[in-house]
Motif scaffolding. Structure first.
Motif, PDB file in Angstrom:
ATOM      1  N   ARG A   1      11.297  -8.480  -5.989  1.00 41.32           N
ATOM      2  CA  ARG A   1      10.487  -7.494  -5.275  1.00 41.32           C
ATOM      3  C   ARG A   1       9.108  -8.097  -5.047  1.00 41.32           C
ATOM      4  O   ARG A   1       8.486  -8.605  -5.987  1.00 41.32           O
ATOM      5  N   VAL A   2       8.632  -8.042  -3.803  1.00 37.44           N
ATOM      6  CA  VAL A   2       7.349  -8.653  -3.458  1.00 37.44           C
ATOM      7  C   VAL A   2       6.524  -7.690  -2.607  1.00 37.44           C
ATOM      8  O   VAL A   2       7.027  -6.680  -2.097  1.00 37.44           O
ATOM      9  N   ARG A   3       5.261  -8.033  -2.467  1.00 40.64           N
ATOM     10  CA  ARG A   3       4.368  -7.267  -1.604  1.00 40.64           C
ATOM     11  C   ARG A   3       3.559  -8.244  -0.756  1.00 40.64           C
ATOM     12  O   ARG A   3       3.302  -9.372  -1.156  1.00 40.64           O
ATOM     13  N   VAL A   4       3.172  -7.777   0.418  1.00 40.25           N
ATOM     14  CA  VAL A   4       2.398  -8.617   1.328  1.00 40.25           C
ATOM     15  C   VAL A   4       1.472  -7.735   2.147  1.00 40.25           C
ATOM     16  O   VAL A   4       1.798  -6.567   2.434  1.00 40.25           O
ATOM     17  N   ARG A   5       0.319  -8.273   2.498  1.00 38.27           N
ATOM     18  CA  ARG A   5      -0.604  -7.559   3.372  1.00 38.27           C
ATOM     19  C   ARG A   5      -0.680  -8.314   4.702  1.00 38.27           C
ATOM     20  O   ARG A   5      -1.007  -9.497   4.733  1.00 38.27           O
TER      21      ARG A   5
END
Length: 224
Positions: free
Chosen positions: A214-218
């Motif tokens: 699970r990852v996040r990015v802006r």
């Protein structure tokens, strides 16, 4: 033995030994039958003093070559392995751990337990990797995609950003994308999601096995 003839004593001793051996054999047969009944009802490892494992171990300790014992152990091993496999699939780590510990202690159980132990550890790690999002920059981005700047936002000079969270699957593809924050709201979410959906990452691996992360990015929208 007082005053008895030696021959008489020898015959009596032989009869006692025969009776004892017969009774011991009967006891082992009874324990084996109990083990089979407990296995049939699913009492494989518990309760500790009345399970299939308990009775098989009693026979094993006294008569490891007893007729039928090897077959009973095999049936028990397969049943325990099947239970462990189901518990791993259901992410019941404690239950699976208990079954594998029993299997590893049983005669010839180690070889059957080894791949299941690996699956258990993989499952535990996979759960951890999906529980918390890490920055997408911690993975290797193989192919990115620039978002299309919305024409109305560009004409009005509007800038902003969208933060997304998603899962990188074992092939490196994003899935389960969701917007977690944006500024301004309702302006850039769709184009940001469409761009991130085209990302491709190198699969995340540990010890030769691939995991989902699970990852996040802006995604930022800035006018030059």
């Amino acid at each position: 033995r007082f005053g008895a003839e030696a021959g008489t004593l020898a015959r009596l001793d032989a009869e006692v030994a025969t009776a004892r051996a017969t009774r011991t054999g009967q006891q082992h047969s009874e324990w084996l039958a109990l083990a089979e009944r407990r296995r049939a009802t699913g009492a494989l490892i518990a309760p500790s003093d009345d399970s299939a494992q308990h009775y098989l171990e009693r026979v094993q300790s006294e008569a490891p070559d007893f007729a039928g014992l090897a077959a009973s152990w095999q049936a028990w091993r397969l049943a325990v392995a099947a239970e462990a496999r189901g518990l791993i699939a259901g992410r019941n780590w404690d239950g699976a751990t208990a079954r594998l510990a029993a299997l590893e202690q049983a005669p010839q159980g180690g070889a059957l337990a080894a791949p299941l132990r690996a699956d258990l550890e993989h499952g535990r790690l996979q759960e951890q990797y999906l529980a918390t999002a890490i920055p997408a920059s911690e993975l290797t981005l193989v192919r990115g995609a620039a978002p299309t700047y919305p024409a109305d936002a560009e004409q009005r000079g509007i800038e902003g950003w969208v933060e997304l969270e998603f899962v990188v699957d074992v092939t490196g593809r994003p899935k389960d994308l969701k917007v977690t924050a944006s500024e301004p709201q309702g302006r850039f979410e769709m184009v940001a999601s469409a761009a991130v959906a085209q990302y491709r990452f190198a699969p995340f691996e540990r010890d030769g096995r691939a995991f989902e992360r699970r990852v996040r990015v802006r995604v930022r929208f800035t006018l030059r």
